[in-house]
Design a protein around this motif. Structure first.
Motif, PDB file in Angstrom:
ATOM      1  N   UNK A 399       0.864  -1.182   0.000  1.00 55.71           N
ATOM      2  CA  UNK A 399       0.000   0.000   0.000  1.00 55.71           C
ATOM      3  C   UNK A 399       0.896   1.226   0.000  1.00 55.71           C
ATOM      4  N   UNK A 400       0.518   2.205  -0.833  1.00 55.58           N
ATOM      5  CA  UNK A 400       1.264   3.464  -0.851  1.00 55.58           C
ATOM      6  C   UNK A 400       0.431   4.553  -0.204  1.00 55.58           C
ATOM      7  N   UNK A 401       1.017   5.215   0.774  1.00 52.50           N
ATOM      8  CA  UNK A 401       0.341   6.308   1.495  1.00 52.50           C
ATOM      9  C   UNK A 401       0.548   7.610   0.708  1.00 52.50           C
ATOM     10  N   UNK A 402      -0.264   8.617   1.018  1.00 51.73           N
ATOM     11  CA  UNK A 402       0.008   9.922   0.408  1.00 51.73           C
ATOM     12  C   UNK A 402       1.430  10.330   0.784  1.00 51.73           C
ATOM     13  N   UNK A 403       2.169  10.875  -0.137  1.00 52.94           N
ATOM     14  CA  UNK A 403       3.551  11.254   0.154  1.00 52.94           C
ATOM     15  C   UNK A 403       4.524  10.203  -0.355  1.00 52.94           C
ATOM     16  N   UNK A 404       4.014   9.028  -0.712  1.00 51.96           N
ATOM     17  CA  UNK A 404       4.880   8.039  -1.367  1.00 51.96           C
ATOM     18  C   UNK A 404       5.412   6.949  -0.460  1.00 51.96           C
ATOM     19  N   UNK A 405       5.138   7.017   0.862  1.00 55.39           N
ATOM     20  CA  UNK A 405       5.647   5.939   1.727  1.00 55.39           C
ATOM     21  C   UNK A 405       4.910   4.646   1.404  1.00 55.39           C
ATOM     22  N   UNK A 406       5.653   3.552   1.254  1.00 59.25           N
ATOM     23  CA  UNK A 406       4.978   2.290   0.935  1.00 59.25           C
ATOM     24  C   UNK A 406       5.198   1.276   2.044  1.00 59.25           C
ATOM     25  N   UNK A 407       4.248   0.388   2.160  1.00 60.35           N
ATOM     26  CA  UNK A 407       4.320  -0.638   3.198  1.00 60.35           C
ATOM     27  C   UNK A 407       3.797  -1.954   2.617  1.00 60.35           C
ATOM     28  N   UNK A 408       4.585  -3.004   2.746  1.00 59.72           N
ATOM     29  CA  UNK A 408       4.106  -4.308   2.275  1.00 59.72           C
ATOM     30  C   UNK A 408       3.053  -4.828   3.248  1.00 59.72           C
ATOM     31  N   UNK A 433     -11.216  12.588   2.143  1.00 57.77           N
ATOM     32  CA  UNK A 433     -10.822  11.181   2.153  1.00 57.77           C
ATOM     33  C   UNK A 433      -9.354  11.022   1.731  1.00 57.77           C
ATOM     34  N   UNK A 434      -8.646  10.156   2.423  1.00 54.01           N
ATOM     35  CA  UNK A 434      -7.233   9.941   2.103  1.00 54.01           C
ATOM     36  C   UNK A 434      -7.110   8.737   1.156  1.00 54.01           C
ATOM     37  N   UNK A 435      -6.474   8.932  -0.023  1.00 54.74           N
ATOM     38  CA  UNK A 435      -6.335   7.801  -0.957  1.00 54.74           C
ATOM     39  C   UNK A 435      -5.149   6.903  -0.597  1.00 54.74           C
ATOM     40  N   UNK A 436      -5.387   5.607  -0.576  1.00 55.52           N
ATOM     41  CA  UNK A 436      -4.300   4.644  -0.378  1.00 55.52           C
ATOM     42  C   UNK A 436      -4.244   3.762  -1.622  1.00 55.52           C
ATOM     43  N   UNK A 437      -3.082   3.708  -2.242  1.00 50.26           N
ATOM     44  CA  UNK A 437      -2.959   2.962  -3.505  1.00 50.26           C
ATOM     45  C   UNK A 437      -2.471   1.541  -3.206  1.00 50.26           C
ATOM     46  N   UNK A 438      -3.222   0.563  -3.720  1.00 49.96           N
ATOM     47  CA  UNK A 438      -2.831  -0.838  -3.522  1.00 49.96           C
ATOM     48  C   UNK A 438      -2.123  -1.305  -4.790  1.00 49.96           C
ATOM     49  N   UNK A 439      -0.944  -1.865  -4.623  1.00 50.09           N
ATOM     50  CA  UNK A 439      -0.241  -2.319  -5.832  1.00 50.09           C
ATOM     51  C   UNK A 439       0.478  -3.637  -5.596  1.00 50.09           C
ATOM     52  N   UNK A 440       0.785  -4.303  -6.712  1.00 46.74           N
ATOM     53  CA  UNK A 440       1.568  -5.537  -6.665  1.00 46.74           C
ATOM     54  C   UNK A 440       2.917  -5.239  -7.286  1.00 46.74           C
ATOM     55  N   UNK A 450       2.438  -2.845 -10.465  1.00 42.15           N
ATOM     56  CA  UNK A 450       1.155  -2.909 -11.165  1.00 42.15           C
ATOM     57  C   UNK A 450       0.116  -2.408 -10.181  1.00 42.15           C
ATOM     58  N   UNK A 451      -0.433  -1.239 -10.454  1.00 44.88           N
ATOM     59  CA  UNK A 451      -1.412  -0.680  -9.532  1.00 44.88           C
ATOM     60  C   UNK A 451      -2.706  -1.469  -9.648  1.00 44.88           C
ATOM     61  N   UNK A 452      -3.214  -1.934  -8.511  1.00 42.50           N
ATOM     62  CA  UNK A 452      -4.491  -2.636  -8.533  1.00 42.50           C
ATOM     63  C   UNK A 452      -5.637  -1.643  -8.408  1.00 42.50           C
ATOM     64  N   UNK A 453      -5.538  -0.710  -7.502  1.00 44.15           N
ATOM     65  CA  UNK A 453      -6.597   0.274  -7.345  1.00 44.15           C
ATOM     66  C   UNK A 453      -6.371   1.092  -6.084  1.00 44.15           C
ATOM     67  N   UNK A 454      -7.347   1.940  -5.803  1.00 39.17           N
ATOM     68  CA  UNK A 454      -7.199   2.866  -4.679  1.00 39.17           C
ATOM     69  C   UNK A 454      -8.396   2.739  -3.758  1.00 39.17           C
ATOM     70  N   UNK A 455      -8.125   2.747  -2.434  1.00 37.55           N
ATOM     71  CA  UNK A 455      -9.233   2.842  -1.475  1.00 37.55           C
ATOM     72  C   UNK A 455      -9.146   4.221  -0.826  1.00 37.55           C
ATOM     73  N   UNK A 456     -10.300   4.745  -0.457  1.00 38.38           N
ATOM     74  CA  UNK A 456     -10.315   6.078   0.173  1.00 38.38           C
ATOM     75  C   UNK A 456     -10.785   5.938   1.610  1.00 38.38           C
ATOM     76  N   UNK A 497     -12.519  -0.798  -3.948  1.00 41.18           N
ATOM     77  CA  UNK A 497     -11.196  -0.568  -4.535  1.00 41.18           C
ATOM     78  C   UNK A 497     -11.427   0.009  -5.925  1.00 41.18           C
ATOM     79  N   UNK A 498     -11.104   1.283  -6.061  1.00 43.20           N
ATOM     80  CA  UNK A 498     -11.403   1.975  -7.319  1.00 43.20           C
ATOM     81  C   UNK A 498     -10.248   1.754  -8.289  1.00 43.20           C
TER      82      UNK A 498
END
Ligand code: AMP
Length: 501
Positions: A399-408, A433-440, A450-456, A497-498
């Protein structure tokens, strides 16, 4: 039990095959012609509406390359604006463009045809052939995908099969299907490494097999390595030779390149049996005086092996990685099971000699094992038996947080189904709403994400709360992904998951 058998379909980058168990429990393969069970995964468009699938289409790669789509599986379910697409799209004579949904499409007579549509034509064709051979229709299927297929790619092949009128009972990884086939062939109690090198991808999957049940221990490989890379490397060598000899540039001409790649593949296959092959590709360039130049070359197996040495090495080192991840030595693997047409190249087998036993292609069929494994799963599902496999997550989900920090969040090789969660402490206290990007991603480099989508996450969950909520990601047995928000106090809310571009 369902009324009709479930069709196992191996929709491959290069070839597609199908298998099922008939009423008497006998395994049947979908015949393509008198000699073959493999349908080339090629679609030729005579117009935007009229198409032909299979061997007839394959011959059009030479005659009408702009309207002949092959290798579509490599692009299905991929966003047009991705690193992979940017790197590979110009290698084909047909045009890969952005579809209305942001995913890859092919431009045929001015119309953007989604790749799910191309895949659907291939799946429909094999299903109709199966119907003719069985004497009854098929309504359900088990589909296979490379172990490294992203969640979106799995969804895309599901959509393609649904468009062909099939309910998808399961989507399984190709090497896992191959191991199911192996487990049922030999009923061993063994540790096997399935080495699956097909047209488009390479998967190395370590499994323990016991009482016909396959338990995946670790999976790895290279999602960007397959037989087509061998063809391109050999064609690249041809181009260099031709350009040097004739002082003519041909590498920019996509149609000529496609013809050379096609010739390279045929020669490569031939060189699995013989040690030298002569080839000729007529009329590939024109001299200044207007006369035409043919390409002629005599390629030895040894010379070809030098050209593809780097690719063979990549396969071997991916095997080492998988073994290392599982803490095993090659001697602890009872059998290396080779599947995928490209494993017929003798150099592959030779490079893997340190494994004590390598499957023979007379016993384990490299091309058809995956479809048979899918049919076995189909039979197990139809008879509500133990489905016979336990699989693992192929790629970490982060998951990528706003600002670019990522966490597995979900680690690779976690058994599915699984749930993993992430505390949302420290999310910005914005009202919005804060967007969190889910990616593989195979590793943490940005290029293969590969971005899967975003949850808010809405402010109602954060602003003024003392304890932060938690994001839970669930991955199902079929690798489908869903997200939930777990609020302190036990309340759970499903999050959409948008799929954003
Ligand atoms: P599959 O997806 O398993 O059908 O594998 C297709 C790939 O295997 C293609 O890249 C083919 O060129 C390659 N292939 C098929 N037969 C052979 C062979 N006898 N020797 C080398 N490569 C082969």
């Amino acid at each position: 039990m369902t009324q009709l058998p479930i069709l196992g379909i191996d929709f491959g980058t290069t070839n597609t095959s199908g298998a099922w168990f008939d009423k008497t429990g006998k395994l049947k393969l979908v015949p393509i012609n008198e000699k073959s069970f493999m349908l080339p995964s090629v679609v030729w468009f005579a117009s935007a509406e009229k198409s032909l699938v299979g061997q007839g289409a394959r011959t059009q790669v030479i005659d009408d390359p702009k309207h002949t789509v092959f290798g579509a599986k490599r692009f299905i379910g991929r966003r047009f604006n991705s690193e992979f697409v940017a790197q590979h799209k110009d290698k084909f004579a047909f045009d890969i463009v952005e579809g209305p949904d942001g995913y890859c499409a092919v431009l045929i007579y001015g119309q953007a045809i989604p790749l799910t549509e191309v895949a659907h034509l291939v799946i429909k064709d094999i299903t109709e052939r199966a119907k003719r051979a069985a004497g009854h229709p098929f309504r359900e299927c088990v589909l296979t995908v490379p172990a490294h297929a992203t969640v979106r790619q799995r969804e895309a092949v599901r959509v393609a099969a649904e468009r062909a009128g099939l309910k998808v009972r399961a989507i399984i990884n190709e090497p896992t299907a191959a191991a199911l086939y192996y487990a049922n062939l030999k009923s061993p109690h063994q540790t096997v490494l399935v080495f699956d090198l097909g047209g488009g991808t390479f998967d190395a999957t370590l499994m323990s097999v016991k009482n016909r049940v396959v338990h995946v221990l670790a999976t790895g490989g290279d999602a960007f390595l397959g037989g087509t890379d061998f063809d391109e490397a050999i064609a690249g060598h041809f181009v260099q030779h031709f350009e040097r000899q004739n002082s003519v540039q041909i590498s920019q001409n996509r149609t000529v390149m496609q013809r050379l790649i096609f010739a390279a593949e045929n020669t490569k296959i031939f060189l699995s049996k013989v040690t030298r092959a002569d080839l000729r590709v007529p009329v590939i360039a024109q001299k200044q005086d207007g006369s035409f130049l043919d390409f002629a070359y005599s390629l030895s197996r040894a010379e070809m092996e030098k050209i593809v040495e780097r690719l063979v090495e990549r396969c071997a080192s991916a095997c080492d990685d998988v073994l290392e991840r599982a803490g095993l030595q090659p001697e602890q693997v009872d059998e290396l099971v080779l599947v995928g047409g490209q494993t017929r190249m003798p150099a592959i087998r030779e490079r893997l000699h340190r494994f004590k036993q390598i499957s023979s292609d007379k016993e384990v069929n490299p091309e058809l094992g995956v479809a048979i494994g899918a049919a076995i799963l189909g039979r197990n599902l139809a008879f509500k038996r133990d489905i016979g496999l336990k699989d693992v997550v192929p790629m970490p989900i982060s998951v990528m947080m706003p600002g670019g920090r990522t966490q597995e969040v979900i680690a690779a090789n976690t058994p599915v189904p699984c749930r993993a969660s992430l505390s949302l402490e420290g999310l910005p206290a914005w009202e919005a709403p804060v967007p969190l990007v889910i990616f593989e991603s195979l590793d943490s480099t940005a290029t293969d994400r590969e971005v899967y989508g975003t949850v808010h996450i809405g402010s109602e969950w954060r602003v003024g709360k003392e304890v932060a909520p938690t994001l839970a990601l669930d991955m199902g047995q079929d690798f489908a992904l869903s997200a939930k928000l777990l609020a302190p106090g036990g309340m759970q809310t499903s999050l959409q998951i948008v799929d954003q571009r």
